[in-house]
Design an enzyme around this catalytic site. Structure first.
Site, mmCIF file in Angstrom:
data_model
loop_
_atom_site.group_PDB
_atom_site.id
_atom_site.type_symbol
_atom_site.label_atom_id
_atom_site.label_comp_id
_atom_site.label_asym_id
_atom_site.label_seq_id
_atom_site.Cartn_x
_atom_site.Cartn_y
_atom_site.Cartn_z
ATOM 1 N N LYS A 1 18.321 5.251 0.921
ATOM 2 C CA LYS A 1 17.358 6.308 1.266
ATOM 3 C C LYS A 1 16.442 5.864 2.414
ATOM 4 C CE LYS A 1 15.580 6.414 -2.902
ATOM 5 N NZ LYS A 1 16.378 5.350 -3.539
ATOM 6 N N ARG B 1 10.832 12.232 -7.973
ATOM 7 C CA ARG B 1 11.752 11.495 -8.839
ATOM 8 C C ARG B 1 11.449 11.705 -10.314
ATOM 9 N NH1 ARG B 1 11.455 6.366 -5.617
ATOM 10 N NH2 ARG B 1 11.983 4.880 -7.210
ATOM 11 N N ARG C 1 18.627 -7.375 0.155
ATOM 12 C CA ARG C 1 17.722 -6.664 1.086
ATOM 13 C C ARG C 1 16.614 -7.576 1.605
ATOM 14 N NH1 ARG C 1 15.487 -1.211 -0.842
ATOM 15 N NH2 ARG C 1 15.016 -2.443 -2.690
ATOM 16 N N ARG D 1 11.128 -7.811 -1.453
ATOM 17 C CA ARG D 1 10.194 -7.018 -2.254
ATOM 18 C C ARG D 1 10.010 -7.610 -3.640
ATOM 19 N NH1 ARG D 1 12.016 -0.827 -1.467
ATOM 20 N NH2 ARG D 1 11.739 -0.890 -3.726
ATOM 21 N N ARG E 1 14.858 -0.599 -12.854
ATOM 22 C CA ARG E 1 14.709 0.515 -11.898
ATOM 23 C C ARG E 1 15.924 1.446 -11.946
ATOM 24 N NH1 ARG E 1 13.944 -2.790 -6.740
ATOM 25 N NH2 ARG E 1 14.255 -0.805 -5.689
HETATM 26 P P1 AP5 Z 1 17.597 0.917 1.284
HETATM 27 O O1 AP5 Z 1 17.749 1.861 2.427
HETATM 28 O O2 AP5 Z 1 16.404 0.033 1.242
HETATM 29 O O3 AP5 Z 1 17.783 1.696 -0.122
HETATM 30 P P2 AP5 Z 1 16.804 2.668 -0.887
HETATM 31 O O4 AP5 Z 1 17.626 3.768 -1.467
HETATM 32 O O5 AP5 Z 1 15.654 3.066 -0.015
HETATM 33 O O6 AP5 Z 1 16.352 1.687 -2.047
HETATM 34 P P3 AP5 Z 1 14.941 1.383 -2.692
HETATM 35 O O7 AP5 Z 1 15.160 0.168 -3.543
HETATM 36 O O8 AP5 Z 1 13.848 1.307 -1.660
HETATM 37 O O9 AP5 Z 1 14.726 2.644 -3.568
HETATM 38 P P4 AP5 Z 1 13.749 2.799 -4.721
HETATM 39 O O10 AP5 Z 1 13.879 4.262 -4.964
HETATM 40 O O11 AP5 Z 1 13.983 1.931 -5.892
HETATM 41 O O12 AP5 Z 1 12.370 2.254 -4.134
HETATM 42 P P5 AP5 Z 1 11.013 2.955 -3.708
HETATM 43 O O13 AP5 Z 1 10.410 2.130 -2.660
HETATM 44 O O14 AP5 Z 1 11.200 4.403 -3.482
HETATM 45 O O15 AP5 Z 1 18.947 0.028 1.239
HETATM 46 C C1 AP5 Z 1 19.115 -0.997 0.280
HETATM 47 C C2 AP5 Z 1 19.915 -2.149 0.926
HETATM 48 O O16 AP5 Z 1 21.234 -1.681 1.213
HETATM 49 C C3 AP5 Z 1 19.329 -2.649 2.250
HETATM 50 O O17 AP5 Z 1 19.463 -4.037 2.330
HETATM 51 C C4 AP5 Z 1 20.196 -1.942 3.328
HETATM 52 O O18 AP5 Z 1 20.280 -2.732 4.490
HETATM 53 C C5 AP5 Z 1 21.527 -1.826 2.608
HETATM 54 N N1 AP5 Z 1 22.277 -0.629 3.010
HETATM 55 C C6 AP5 Z 1 21.772 0.625 3.203
HETATM 56 N N2 AP5 Z 1 22.755 1.490 3.554
HETATM 57 C C7 AP5 Z 1 23.909 0.762 3.570
HETATM 58 C C8 AP5 Z 1 25.272 1.090 3.861
HETATM 59 N N3 AP5 Z 1 25.628 2.336 4.190
HETATM 60 N N4 AP5 Z 1 26.195 0.095 3.769
HETATM 61 C C9 AP5 Z 1 25.822 -1.171 3.422
HETATM 62 N N5 AP5 Z 1 24.545 -1.564 3.154
HETATM 63 C C10 AP5 Z 1 23.606 -0.590 3.229
HETATM 64 O O19 AP5 Z 1 10.141 2.836 -5.079
HETATM 65 C C11 AP5 Z 1 9.637 1.610 -5.526
HETATM 66 C C12 AP5 Z 1 8.730 1.839 -6.732
HETATM 67 O O20 AP5 Z 1 7.595 2.649 -6.360
HETATM 68 C C13 AP5 Z 1 9.360 2.580 -7.913
HETATM 69 O O21 AP5 Z 1 10.074 1.714 -8.756
HETATM 70 C C14 AP5 Z 1 8.109 3.177 -8.586
HETATM 71 O O22 AP5 Z 1 7.411 2.204 -9.350
HETATM 72 C C15 AP5 Z 1 7.227 3.546 -7.413
HETATM 73 N N6 AP5 Z 1 7.470 4.937 -6.919
HETATM 74 C C16 AP5 Z 1 7.938 5.288 -5.694
HETATM 75 N N7 AP5 Z 1 8.045 6.614 -5.607
HETATM 76 C C17 AP5 Z 1 7.618 7.127 -6.802
HETATM 77 C C18 AP5 Z 1 7.538 8.443 -7.313
HETATM 78 N N8 AP5 Z 1 7.882 9.516 -6.587
HETATM 79 N N9 AP5 Z 1 7.083 8.601 -8.580
HETATM 80 C C19 AP5 Z 1 6.703 7.548 -9.339
HETATM 81 N N10 AP5 Z 1 6.794 6.262 -8.911
HETATM 82 C C20 AP5 Z 1 7.250 6.055 -7.652
#
Ligand code: AP5
Length: 253
Positions: free
Chosen positions: A36, A111, A157, A190, A201
């Protein structure tokens, strides 16, 4: 000669219009590690609209130890969701900024189903009923990637603390080990990318975020894309879907 210059001017102005057209709301859904963040950066660059990542916004609060950051730090470290009202407040604040008025990419929001219902109401009142946009329901793109690949991706990552660029030691390594190609900053891992937290997660996603996809599915808004393709190919598929839907919306379909 004058004719050619005129054509160039028309070409340039229609390109500018194209670039500055309303894109509207785009929601990227998918489990942790689905790509994402990576795709949001490409799409926002393509359409010149901002990325609104609730994870990034919350991590910044934690880093600055604001009252909100202090409140959510432990929850995030355990891989649990932050309470809906706190997240909705920071999203509302961000979406009212001037740079979000043509559209935005929501990365990591909504989410939970309550967040999705809140978002619909917010978009309706703030963008549709004020006459800014002809419609308010978002285009929802769901990225699908196999569970074991998600684990590998997250474990590999690395992120730049300065420009936010995302790397992967296996699939997208930086040119120099642990250093950002763009600005030379030292990359970081992270806090919530430890294996036990990653599993939590992913479980939270199954429990609380999958119903959001079902909710949008019932509204006929979801486009599912195979996220296990090279990054640029995934971006091209997303852009194709957004362009197709935006064209249909402008024709009133
Ligand atoms: P990346 O692009 O970083 O993946 P991502 O889907 O963004 O993964 P996240 O771990 O950031 O998602 P998340 O939803 O858990 O975290 P968030 O920060 O939102 O890619 C991952 C890896 O794969 C990278 O190394 C990349 O290089 C590689 N990659 C990407 N595409 C590729 C491809 N096509 N081929 C090969 N490799 C590839 O949330 C974190 C925390 O915040 C949550 O746990 C929660 O506590 C809180 N939070 C955030 N939003 C909310 C909400 N709306 N409500 C409540 N709590 C929330």
């Amino acid at each position: 000669m004058a004719g050619i210059l005129e054509q160039e001017r028309v070409g340039a102005s229609s390109m500018a219009e194209q670039l500055l057209r309303n894109i509207g709301p785009i929601v990227l859904l998918g489990p942790p590690g689905a790509g994402k963040g990576t795709q949001s950066k490409n799409i926002t660059q393509h359409y010149r609209i901002p990325q609104v990542s609730t994870g990034d916004l919350l991590r910044e609060h934690v880093r600055q130890a604001t009252p909100l950051g202090v409140e959510v730090k432990e929850l995030m470290a355990r891989g649990e969701l932050v309470p809906d009202h706190l997240v909705c407040d920071i999203v509302a604040w961000r979406l009212r900024e001037p740079d979000a008025q043509r559209g935005f990419v929501l990365d990591g929001f909504p989410r939970a189903q309550k967040q999705a219902v809140w978002l619909d109401a917010f978009l309706k009142f703030e963008f549709f009923e004020t006459g800014k946009w002809p419609a308010w329901l978002p285009i929802v793109v769901r990225l699908q990637v196999d569970y074991n690949k998600l684990l590998l991706r997250i474990a590999g990552r690395r992120t730049c603390p300065t420009c936010g660029r995302i790397y992967n030691v296996h699939s997208q390594p930086p040119l120099v080990n642990e250093i950002c190609d763009v600005d030379g900053s030292k990359l970081f891992i992270r806090d919530d990318d430890r294996e036990e937290v990653i599993r939590e997660r992913l479980a939270t996603y199954e429990r609380q975020t999958k119903p959001v996809a079902d909710y949008y599915e019932r509204l006929g808004r979801v486009v599912t894309i195979d996220g296990d393709q090279p990054v640029d190919e995934v971006t091209a598929r997303i852009v194709q879907e957004i362009d197709g839907r935006a064209a249909a919306a402008s024709e009133g379909k």
